[in-house]
Design an enzyme around this catalytic site. Structure first.
Site: not given
Lengths: 378, 572
Positions: B14, B61, B64, B68, B484, B507, B551, B554
């Site tokens: 992502e 994101c 995922c 959030h 993640r 990330s 990812c 994010c």
């Protein structure tokens, strides 16, 4: 190895599908694309004679929710789309190759299929400061999108980011996030808004182009009519409660437990055009209102700035509300401080125009429909 | 002599990630990780209703999705002191688990598998052999020769059509591919099965949150109501639907994902000693069984491990300004007090400051700033986050479920615990936790039914819903474990509005550039010494980078509490 790419029908034959399977499949996608049953033969003919159209799928300022939504499509299922119906030649999410090899695949398609490929864009393009806020392979998104649009047969703006800028374009838009139609002005951009759009809507738009070899009919805002001509409010199964004046007053109250109308909880259904109430989500399992939360209006431009989400639309809830919703442009509807209100008015003026267009259009369509009926009767 | 290679875009992730690496004597000698896109969600959040923040941050994101939103509602609840009803916690857990199942399966097949599985080699496979191998490792009913033959024909048709689509220009035939053709064929077949299955499990989000991606959340609970006597709410039918989805998920994970993971791993054992990288691991823990405010009863434990010492787990506190802090020394931002010092999220600053080469560019100036990702540190230590960190912290904290699954797996490979500190260890940890999560999900579902049966149908705490009931100023932090890794949001509420909002996401920890002291973060550290058969075809780098499941959307963010630079853009 044949020089000409296989047609879908040839492909299905080689996979052991019968003609009957093929026709059933055509009927399926005809329905999915919102095409009238009389269009079935056309769909079948288109699919049996065409090679798989190459598709290049860009990601710019976005969160990949559109790609994620797309892979949730249940009719057709996504592996059938990407392996059998289109040739997805560039997709940062799914393609095997990376770096130079990925770029080479992209350029190969852009050269070999100039004027033939479908370009789809997920994400907005940052235009501030020379576009430094999104680069791929060292090039700006702005550069890439302009180059690719040149040879594209059709351009699809997936989701609200590409269609109207979405969250990163909401105030104060720090990176100059810009929707695709404002960057590519010499070609039609099909807007498929939503955060994300419904999976089957995305698949339906592709299937439409593939089957009919033309762009779907668009409304005044560039959205395919087949999926964006109805207000969520008008297709809502909770509409009778609205009409009866039965509303949820707080989350989890008795009215919520009975599925009453979420208007007072801030539902944006009355100002949102989408198929959520009709197609619903994830193969028809539910949609936001059915699961107890109001619509946040995610397919409408500037929906992030039309909040707060839990403040209900202007006007007195009850029987008189319908008038207000339909003439919303005359009301400073969604107040959230002067700045936002100013923006909301701009949106509402646009909305009023849209509603007017929609009304005129529907009148026109009715005329055509009744004319057709008369012809049929003769 | 060293060669500089650039991989941009890193695909099958992502977001927008660029890796620049130096290769010397067939091995990576240095690596730089750069996030090349930024949107500015944090500054956009300022001045808004804190109850809306979940929807904004959820859009950080779409891969995922939900994570959030969950961190955000917890952050606001923490700030103003809301405790959600037990059922809401259970529904959040169910959505959390569904996300893990979908995300990890898609990661293994759609994002990671093609690093190990050679699609073109599958054409040479004997479907009968594929059947016999597949049936020897799994009772999955679809594993028949007819089925494998069909898949093979489908791939063959694709290759013969001359339009390879997503497989075009892949690294097929690369010497680092080690699977026999029959196993490659199984991999390709299950790639298609996984793609079809993943759209099922996320229906749990649709049932409770109305849609996926981006289901709806709610500060104070969950938006869906329970009513056993009405079709318009969570009722027996909806609960049964969820139960069926969980059952199918357990089957898929146990009969397809985990057996495939173990089979693939058995051909790549050398990757148990490549790509270890950092020696520090951080997990915030998640899946409360006694409410979010009691981390000692989480399914995944909270804690930090330093220097791979599994005998000691350090306590982690999100609200301590000396623990999590961020540098921008090598990131395209500037701090008012200079870029050499780190700042805690509640006092964080961000001022966009692109100093990179003017596009189009060939190479980044890695001595200066080179990424839109900031560099977080825990007590000034670089930390790896993600499934491996989660399992190690749980293992070291004495989590019996985790201990059992790890010990059992290591025994299969006759490998020591140190094998986990690797690229393949990371990939294996993801699969093993998926299995645990699937079973935990079943427990949560049962608990929800039991509560409802006992007459507790509360889903929302309305006590502090109205912002006028809040204190004039409130600060909050919400911790979670995204698929993640460790995820946290920080909020500062003033006069019912967001004064400041910060996200430090998985990330950001893993993909960040070096800190002020030149210390590498996880990607850059783990790429060191990666063997490269052919630097032109950087398959091995992709393996290690993908083992983290990058990812990036994010990970890049910005805000500016001083409002200096960005305030010039008027707010209408």
């Amino acid at each position: 190895m044949p020089d000409q790419p296989q047609t879908l029908w040839e492909k299905m034959q080689s996979q052991g599908y019968s003609r009957r399977d093929f026709m059933r499949f055509c009927a399926y996608i005809t329905a999915a694309a919102g095409i009238h049953a009389s269009g079935l033969s056309k769909v079948a003919k288109a699919l049996e004679t065409k090679p798989r159209p190459p598709v290049v799928w860009f990601h710019f300022q976005e969160c990949t929710c559109c790609s994620e939504s797309f892979i949730r499509s249940s009719h057709p299922i996504v592996s059938d789309i990407i392996l059998d119906k289109i040739s997805l030649d560039y997709s940062e999410t799914l393609q095997a190759a990376a770096g130079h090899q990925a770029e080479a695949a992209l350029h190969n398609t852009m050269e070999k299929y100039k004027g033939e490929y479908i370009m789809t864009v997920e994400g907005s393009v940052p235009t501030k400061d020379g576009g430094v806020y999104c680069t791929i392979g060292g090039r700006t998104a702005l550069d890439i999108v302009k180059e690719a649009a040149e040879g594209a047969k059709a351009i699809i703006a997936w989701g609200s980011c590409a269609s109207n800028g979405c969250i990163q374009a909401s105030k104060p838009n720090p990176t100059g996030a810009t929707p695709i139609h404002e960057v590519i002005t010499n070609k039609t951009v099909i807007k498929v808004p939503g955060c994300p759009p419904i999976a089957e809507v995305m698949a339906g738009v592709i299937v439409y182009i593939l089957a009919f070899d033309r762009l779907p009919q668009l409304d005044g805002l560039g959205r395919p009519q087949s999926f964006y001509s109805t207000r969520v409010h008008d297709s809502c199964y909770r509409r009778p409660y609205y009409d009866a004046g039965l509303f949820v007053e707080t989350f989890d109250d008795d009215a919520a437990k009975k599925g009453h109308c979420l208007y007072k909880m801030g539902c944006r259904g009355p100002v949102t055009y989408n198929s959520c109430g009709i197609i619903r989500w994830n193969n028809g399992v539910s949609y936001p209102i059915q699961s107890g939360h109001g619509c946040i209006g995610c397919s409408e431009a500037s929906f992030w700035d039309n909040g707060p989400f839990y403040r209900h639309l202007a006007s007195f809830p009850g029987f008189g509300i319908e008038t207000t919703a339909d003439t919303i442009g005359t009301v400073a509807a969604i107040g959230a401080g002067a700045g936002v209100a100013g923006h909301a008015i701009a949106t509402n003026i646009r909305k009023r125009r849209l509603i007017k267009q929609e009304m005129e259009h529907s009148v026109k369509n009715e005329d055509v429909a009744s004319a057709n009926e008369q012809k049929g009767g003769e | 002599m060293s060669t500089r290679i650039v991989i941009d875009p890193i695909t099958r992730i992502e977001g927008h990630l660029r890796i620049e690496a130096e290769v010397k004597n067939g091995k990576v000698s240095n690596a730089y990780s750069s996030g090349t896109m930024v949107r500015g969600i944090e500054i956009i959040l300022r001045g808004r209703d804190p109850r809306d923040a979940w929807a904004f941050t959820e859009r950080a994101c779409g891969v995922c999705t939900t994570v959030h939103a969950l961190a955000s509602v917890r952050t606001v609840e923490n700030a103003v002191g809301i405790v959600v009803p037990p059922n809401a916690e259970l529904v959040r857990n169910l959505m959390f688990c569904a996300q893990y199942l979908q995300d990890h399966v898609v990661h293994f097949y759609q994002l990671h598998a093609l690093d190990w599985v050679d699609v073109v080699s599958a054409l040479k496979a004997n479907p009968v052999e594929a059947e016999s191998i597949a049936q020897s490792i799994s009772p999955w009913p679809k594993n028949s020769r007819t089925y494998f033959k069909e898949v093979q024909n489908r791939v063959k048709a694709l290759v013969e059509s001359g339009q390879l689509g997503i497989f075009a220009n892949g690294y097929w035939g690369h010497p680092a591919y080690k699977l026999p053709p029959a196993v490659n064929l199984i991999g390709v077949a299950h790639y298609l099965d996984a793609l079809e299955w993943q759209k099922e499990i996320i229906k749990v989000h649709t049932i409770f949150g109305g849609k996926n991606p981006h289901p709806n959340y709610l500060v104070g609970g969950v938006p869906c109501a329970v009513n056993t006597e009405d079709a318009n709410a969570i009722n027996a039918e909806r609960l049964a639907y969820v139960g069926t989805l969980i059952g199918n998920a357990i089957d898929f994970v146990e009969q397809v994902y985990v057996p495939d993971l173990l089979a693939v791993a058995s051909f790549y054992k050398e990757w148990f000693s490549i790509g270890g990288g950092l020696k520090n691991y951080l997990a915030y823990g998640d899946l409360p069984t006694n409410g979010y405010n009691d981390p000692s009863n989480f399914k995944f434990q909270r804690g930090a491990i330093l220097n791979r010492n599994l005998n000691e787990v350090f306590e982690v506190k999100g609200e301590d300004p000396e623990e999590v802090r961020e540098y921008v020394t090598h990131s395209w931002y500037k701090y008012a007090g200079g870029d050499a010092k780190s700042l805690p999220p509640w006092n964080g600053e961000t001022d966009l400051n692109f100093t990179g080469p003017k596009p189009p560019y060939e190479q980044l100036n890695v001595d200066g700033k080179y990424s839109w990702i900031k560099t977080p540190r825990w007590k000034d230590n670089p930390m790896e986050v993600g499934p491996l960190a989660r399992l190690l912290v749980a293992f070291a904290s004495g989590n019996t479920d985790v201990k059992e699954v790890i010990t059992e797996t290591l025994k299969k490979f006759d490998a020591p615990v140190t094998a986990l500190f690797s690229t393949l260890g990371r990939t294996a940890a993801r699969g093993l936790e998926t299995k645990l999560v699937a079973h935990w999900m079943k427990e949560f579902h049962q608990d929800l039914i039991t509560n409802i049966k006992n007459g507790d149908i509360r889903m929302f705490n309305s006590e502090k819903w109205e912002p006028k009931t809040w204190p004039k100023e409130a600060k909050g932090v919400g911790l979670s474990e995204a698929p993640r890794g460790a995820l946290a949001h920080w909020i500062d509420i003033k006069d019912e509005k967001i004064a400041n909002y910060q996200l430090v996401v998985p990330s950001t920890w893993n993909a960040s550039p070096r800190d002020a002291n030149g210390k590498r973060s996880a990607y850059e550290a783990s790429l060191l010494d990666t063997p490269m058969a052919n630097p032109e075809q950087p398959l091995e780098i992709l393996r290690t980078v993908h083992s983290f499941d990058p990812c990036i959307a994010c990970a890049v963010h910005l805000h500016d509490p001083e409002g200096k630079h960005l305030n010039r853009i008027s707010f209408m």
